[in-house]
Design a protein around this motif. Structure first.
Motif, PDB file in Angstrom:
ATOM      1  N   TRP A   1       0.820  -1.215   0.000  1.00  0.00           N
ATOM      2  CA  TRP A   1       0.000   0.000   0.000  1.00  0.00           C
ATOM      3  C   TRP A   1       0.849   1.259   0.000  1.00  0.00           C
TER       4      TRP A   1
ATOM      5  N   LYS B   1       1.626   1.947  -3.495  1.00  0.00           N
ATOM      6  CA  LYS B   1       0.458   2.477  -4.204  1.00  0.00           C
ATOM      7  C   LYS B   1       0.377   3.999  -4.125  1.00  0.00           C
ATOM      8  N   ILE B   2       0.900   4.567  -3.022  1.00  0.00           N
ATOM      9  CA  ILE B   2       0.840   6.028  -2.869  1.00  0.00           C
ATOM     10  C   ILE B   2       2.202   6.671  -3.159  1.00  0.00           C
ATOM     11  N   GLY B   3       3.099   5.880  -3.778  1.00  0.00           N
ATOM     12  CA  GLY B   3       4.374   6.433  -4.221  1.00  0.00           C
ATOM     13  C   GLY B   3       5.466   6.481  -3.182  1.00  0.00           C
TER      14      GLY B   3
END
Length: 316
Positions: free
Chosen positions: A159, A162-164
């Protein structure tokens, strides 16, 4: 007449003496019955608490190794400990964990308790969900978090990607290993939350009503009423949390298979004590470590007790 009066007094005195003897015998029987019923606990205390305590104090001055009785060496174990780099590393790791985990657990516990104290639909379900992690065995907790924090396929790094954000190696890193352990420990603070909830239930509603009449908002009510009246519970959890943190063993031992890797960053005090006593059979050395830990716990507890008058508020 004088003779009759004297005889009556003598009879009364004799009756009183007889009653006192009977009363004394009855009290003696009660005491004996009490000792009889308490004897299992008394014997358990003597053989499983007092004797090991005194024995460890003696062994800390010897080279006792379980297989051999050992010889008396005075303070040699203690002086050797102070020259042991791993000993100091274990103290550093343990204090790092204690001084970060305990405040965070208090903040998290109080915040969760306040949220779970709100009168909302499904309140009981939410309380149960937050309490369940504290019931999970610590070995199972390790297995769950080893998967979650796996740097390759763990859910946390997945996760974060997923947000870099590039996730850290967590337990495999000397820098991130102790924060990872703190994160795992915070997951199981449900028991403390229950105690905080009980403390919140004990705050009189009249105080909140009076504050609302005076125009106090929610933040002001929490700051001036809730938190001050919750300080006895915070004080209790602080003491218990500190003692528990200083004796942290199962999580780091299971995570590292007793090795304290990487680079001894997960070598906690009780782990090193256990390793010396049961892996290296240096029981005298381990006993010295146990007494040093006892002194540390007593000293920190005394400091917290000395400061309680400044910030702990009891209802009168």
């Amino acid at each position: 007449m004088a003779t009759v009066g004297t005889t009556a007094k003598d009879n009364t005195a004799a009756l009183m003496q007889t009653k006192n003897k009977k009363s004394t015998k009855f009290e003696t029987k009660l005491a004996l019955f009490g000792l009889l019923f308490a004897s299992p606990w008394i014997l358990g205390l003597l053989f499983f608490n007092i004797y090991p305590l005194l024995a460890s104090a003696y062994y800390s001055f010897t080279t006792y190794s379980i297989l051999e009785p050992g010889k008396f060496v005075g303070f040699e174990n203690y002086t050797t400990l102070f020259k042991d780099d791993v000993f100091w590393k274990s103290i550093s790791n343990t204090l790092y964990y204690t001084f970060i985990f305990v405040p965070l657990s208090i903040v998290q516990g109080v915040a969760l308790a306040m949220l779970l104290n709100l009168k909302i639909k499904g309140q009981g379900i939410y309380r149960t969900l937050f309490f369940i992690p504290s019931l999970v065995p610590e070995i199972a907790t390790v297995i769950i978090w080893l998967w979650l924090l796996n740097p390759q396929f763990g859910l946390v790094n997945f996760w974060l990607d997923k947000i870099g954000i590039s996730g850290p190696p967590w337990i495999g890193s000397e820098v991130w290993s102790k924060p990872s352990l703190i994160l795992m420990s915070l997951w199981g603070t449900g028991q403390a939350v229950v105690i905080y909830l009980a403390g919140l239930q004990d705050v009189p509603q009249d105080y909140y009503d009076a504050a609302q009449v005076d125009g106090a908002n929610a933040w002001q009510r929490m700051r001036t009423i809730t938190l001050p009246l919750l300080t006895p519970v915070i004080f209790f959890n602080m003491i218990m949390g500190m003692i528990g943190a200083l004796q942290n063993f199962v999580l780091p031992y299971t995570l590292t298979n007793g090795q304290g890797t990487p680079a001894n960053s997960m070598m906690f005090y009780v782990m090193y004590l256990y390793t010396n006593g049961f892996a290296y059979l240096k029981m005298g050395y381990a006993s010295a470590m146990a007494w040093i830990l006892f002194i540390i716990v007593v000293a920190l507890t005394a400091i917290i007790f000395a400061t309680q008058k400044r910030w702990v508020h009891y209802q009168r």
